[in-house]
Enzyme design. Structure first.
Site, PDB file in Angstrom:
ATOM      1  N   ASN A 127       0.876  -1.165   0.000  1.00  0.00           N
ATOM      2  CA  ASN A 127       0.000   0.000   0.000  1.00  0.00           C
ATOM      3  C   ASN A 127       0.917   1.219   0.000  1.00  0.00           C
ATOM      4  O   ASN A 127       1.464   1.605   1.026  1.00  0.00           O
ATOM      5  CB  ASN A 127      -0.870  -0.058   1.272  1.00  0.00           C
ATOM      6  CG  ASN A 127      -1.825   1.106   1.369  1.00  0.00           C
ATOM      7  OD1 ASN A 127      -1.825   2.000   0.513  1.00  0.00           O
ATOM      8  ND2 ASN A 127      -2.631   1.102   2.416  1.00  0.00           N
TER       9      ASN A 127
ATOM     10  N   ARG B  32      -2.632  -2.128  -3.279  1.00  0.00           N
ATOM     11  CA  ARG B  32      -3.834  -1.350  -3.048  1.00  0.00           C
ATOM     12  C   ARG B  32      -3.811  -0.146  -3.986  1.00  0.00           C
ATOM     13  O   ARG B  32      -2.847   0.627  -3.980  1.00  0.00           O
ATOM     14  CB  ARG B  32      -3.871  -0.872  -1.604  1.00  0.00           C
ATOM     15  CG  ARG B  32      -5.111  -0.081  -1.320  1.00  0.00           C
ATOM     16  CD  ARG B  32      -5.169   0.301   0.119  1.00  0.00           C
ATOM     17  NE  ARG B  32      -6.435   0.938   0.397  1.00  0.00           N
ATOM     18  CZ  ARG B  32      -6.795   1.322   1.590  1.00  0.00           C
ATOM     19  NH1 ARG B  32      -6.001   1.122   2.614  1.00  0.00           N
ATOM     20  NH2 ARG B  32      -7.948   1.897   1.775  1.00  0.00           N
TER      21      ARG B  32
ATOM     22  N   HIS C   9     -12.860   2.850   0.276  1.00  0.00           N
ATOM     23  CA  HIS C   9     -12.791   1.871   1.378  1.00  0.00           C
ATOM     24  C   HIS C   9     -13.381   0.519   0.973  1.00  0.00           C
ATOM     25  O   HIS C   9     -13.799  -0.273   1.823  1.00  0.00           O
ATOM     26  CB  HIS C   9     -13.537   2.375   2.637  1.00  0.00           C
ATOM     27  CG  HIS C   9     -12.833   3.485   3.343  1.00  0.00           C
ATOM     28  ND1 HIS C   9     -13.492   4.579   3.844  1.00  0.00           N
ATOM     29  CD2 HIS C   9     -11.538   3.668   3.632  1.00  0.00           C
ATOM     30  CE1 HIS C   9     -12.630   5.405   4.407  1.00  0.00           C
ATOM     31  NE2 HIS C   9     -11.418   4.864   4.282  1.00  0.00           N
TER      32      HIS C   9
ATOM     33  N   ARG D  66      -9.983  15.557   7.056  1.00  0.00           N
ATOM     34  CA  ARG D  66     -10.774  15.900   5.863  1.00  0.00           C
ATOM     35  C   ARG D  66     -12.173  16.365   6.271  1.00  0.00           C
ATOM     36  O   ARG D  66     -12.721  15.870   7.252  1.00  0.00           O
ATOM     37  CB  ARG D  66     -10.895  14.681   4.948  1.00  0.00           C
ATOM     38  CG  ARG D  66      -9.635  14.398   4.166  1.00  0.00           C
ATOM     39  CD  ARG D  66      -9.757  13.111   3.375  1.00  0.00           C
ATOM     40  NE  ARG D  66      -8.943  12.058   3.937  1.00  0.00           N
ATOM     41  CZ  ARG D  66      -9.069  10.774   3.663  1.00  0.00           C
ATOM     42  NH1 ARG D  66     -10.007  10.369   2.833  1.00  0.00           N
ATOM     43  NH2 ARG D  66      -8.285   9.878   4.206  1.00  0.00           N
TER      44      ARG D  66
ATOM     45  N   GLU E  29      -7.678  -4.911   5.485  1.00  0.00           N
ATOM     46  CA  GLU E  29      -7.603  -4.680   4.040  1.00  0.00           C
ATOM     47  C   GLU E  29      -6.472  -5.481   3.407  1.00  0.00           C
ATOM     48  O   GLU E  29      -6.592  -5.961   2.279  1.00  0.00           O
ATOM     49  CB  GLU E  29      -7.423  -3.173   3.771  1.00  0.00           C
ATOM     50  CG  GLU E  29      -8.713  -2.406   4.023  1.00  0.00           C
ATOM     51  CD  GLU E  29      -8.505  -1.020   4.572  1.00  0.00           C
ATOM     52  OE1 GLU E  29      -7.784  -0.876   5.588  1.00  0.00           O
ATOM     53  OE2 GLU E  29      -9.064  -0.061   4.009  1.00  0.00           O
TER      54      GLU E  29
END
Ligand code: ADP
Length: 404
Positions: free
Chosen positions: A13, A98, A186, A246, A384
């Site tokens: 990732n 990813r 996600h 964010r 993940e």
């Protein structure tokens, strides 16, 4: 260190200044993590920290590097040389990456070819803060490990099942046609959690489920019969819930005001919305939920209140989209640990069938709704990396069968 007898997969990732990676071994039908690592760049310092499957540090290195040495290529060479030293016999057949954006064409993981890479490069304008680094990770891995299959796994893929109303904005059609759509993100986490729910509670997993992925990035997803039908994130990973730094959902008029009245440049607005808003912006001192929960400052409490308020709004909206709800799942660092957030998010939610068991909730148990609750509420630890590893091996096998 334990010897590895079976096939292995590496997951990667890659971000702007870090690469997270993991080494999995296929044991029977499961994937066993042998190492989880982080290569990062802080100024001129390059660091590599690797832990075993139990979380113990097994390797740590720091060194100064001239800044003109490309970070990703160099970090991947170091990861490879560590792997060769630590697990010389590991048979790594594939690397799974990813990738934040797969655009409209990628509804499933893809074997990386020159054509796929070109496709992913074309999507850079849609995710300029992530996609270029994800691609740099793939390019670096192809160079460092030329004989290993590279597989791209997309955060958007799980949401390609959205119906049109959840895929579009009310803008002129030509913008939709050129890719201005609600992609949702996600996806790898939602997919992992959905599969896990199928093991824990198959009947609920086959029904109407809302998953709240609450980490530094946060979003919610409505899932029917295992398929995503709506998500709080849209064109970019800015929309929906507020996050660590964010803003979450924002009236586009605010952006116009920042441009027209405050004369802010695009880069300054990017910095404001991605890095200085959310929990950090509201509290004025932290993006970390643990610090906010521990603080008595009123701004910290207001930041949490806003976070909870948006989760509740989203939950009501997604329950309406699903025409009712059978299960709610919390995951991500906040979703899995911050019982206070879950308690407040679910208070007074009897109207959608939720009755919380406060004791189980405070103990972060797997099922946190009461026996009487019509809607069941679960806490699932997301993973993940494991999802990427599964996809990668499955695609590698399918490809090998096709080639045979
Ligand atoms: P990322 O999106 O970077 O993977 P994580 O899923 O690790 O993020 O979530 C990070 C968030 O989880 C932070 O806000 C952190 O404070 C919060 N968190 C982690 N552990 C706890 C805890 N025990 N209690 C409350 N919040 C927690």
């Amino acid at each position: 260190m334990s010897a590895i007898a079976n096939r292995c997969v590496i997951t990667l990732n890659a971000g702007s200044s870090s690469i997270k990676f993991a080494l999995f071994e296929e044991v029977s039908d499961a994937l066993k993590p042998h190492a989880v690592g982080l290569a990062e760049m802080a100024g001129e310092e390059r660091r590599l920290t690797i832990r075993d499957g139990a979380g113990e540090i097994i390797h740590q290195a720091k060194r100064q590097e001239r800044s003109d040495v490309p970070f990703h290529a160099e970090a991947l060479r170091r990861i490879l040389s560590w792997r060769q030293g630590a697990f010389p016999n590991a048979n790594v057949v594939a690397a799974g990456h990813r990738v934040v954006h797969g655009g409209v064409n990628h509804a499933a993981p893809a074997l990386v070819t020159d054509a796929v890479l070109k496709d992913l490069e074309a999507l850079i304008p849609l995710a300029p803060l992530h996609q270029p680094y994800n691609i740099a990770g793939i390019v670096g891995a192809r160079e460092a490990w030329p004989h290993v299959a590279q597989v791209a796994c997309f955060d958007t893929a799980f949401h390609r099942s959205h119906p049109y109303v959840n895929d579009t904005f009310a803008l002129p059609r030509e913008l939709y046609d050129e890719g201005v759509r609600r992609y949702g993100f996600h996806g790898l986490s939602y997919e992992y959690v959905t599969r896990k729910l199928r093991e824990i509670a198959p009947l609920h997993a086959a029904g109407r489920v809302v998953v709240a992925h609450l980490g530094n990035g946060a979003s919610m997803c409505a899932i029917r019969d295992g398929l995503s039908v709506a998500s709080s994130m849209g064109f970019t990973a800015l929309d929906g819930l507020p996050m660590g730094t964010r803003c979450g959902q924002l009236d586009p008029g605010v952006v116009l005001y920042l441009m027209q009245e405050k004369k802010m440049s695009a880069d300054e607005i990017v910095d404001l919305l991605y890095k200085r808003s959310g929990l950090l912006g509201l509290s004025g001192f932290s993006n970390d939920m643990r610090e906010l929960l521990a603080s008595e400052r009123p701004e910290a409490q207001q930041a949490i209140e806003y976070f909870v308020f948006r989760i509740r709004r989203e939950l009501g909206g997604l329950a309406a989209v699903l025409k009712g709800i059978d299960a709610i799942v919390f995951c991500g660092g906040i979703g899995e640990n911050a019982w206070q957030v879950r308690e407040r998010a679910l208070e007074g939610m009897e109207w959608i069938g939720v009755e919380l068991d406060r004791t189980s909730n405070r103990a972060n148990e797997e099922i946190i709704s009461s026996e009487r609750s019509r809607t069941r509420v679960f806490v699932v630890k997301t993973n993940e990396e494991a999802m990427i590893a599964k996809h990668t091996l499955a695609l590698f096998d399918a490809q090998s069968r096709r080639a045979a």
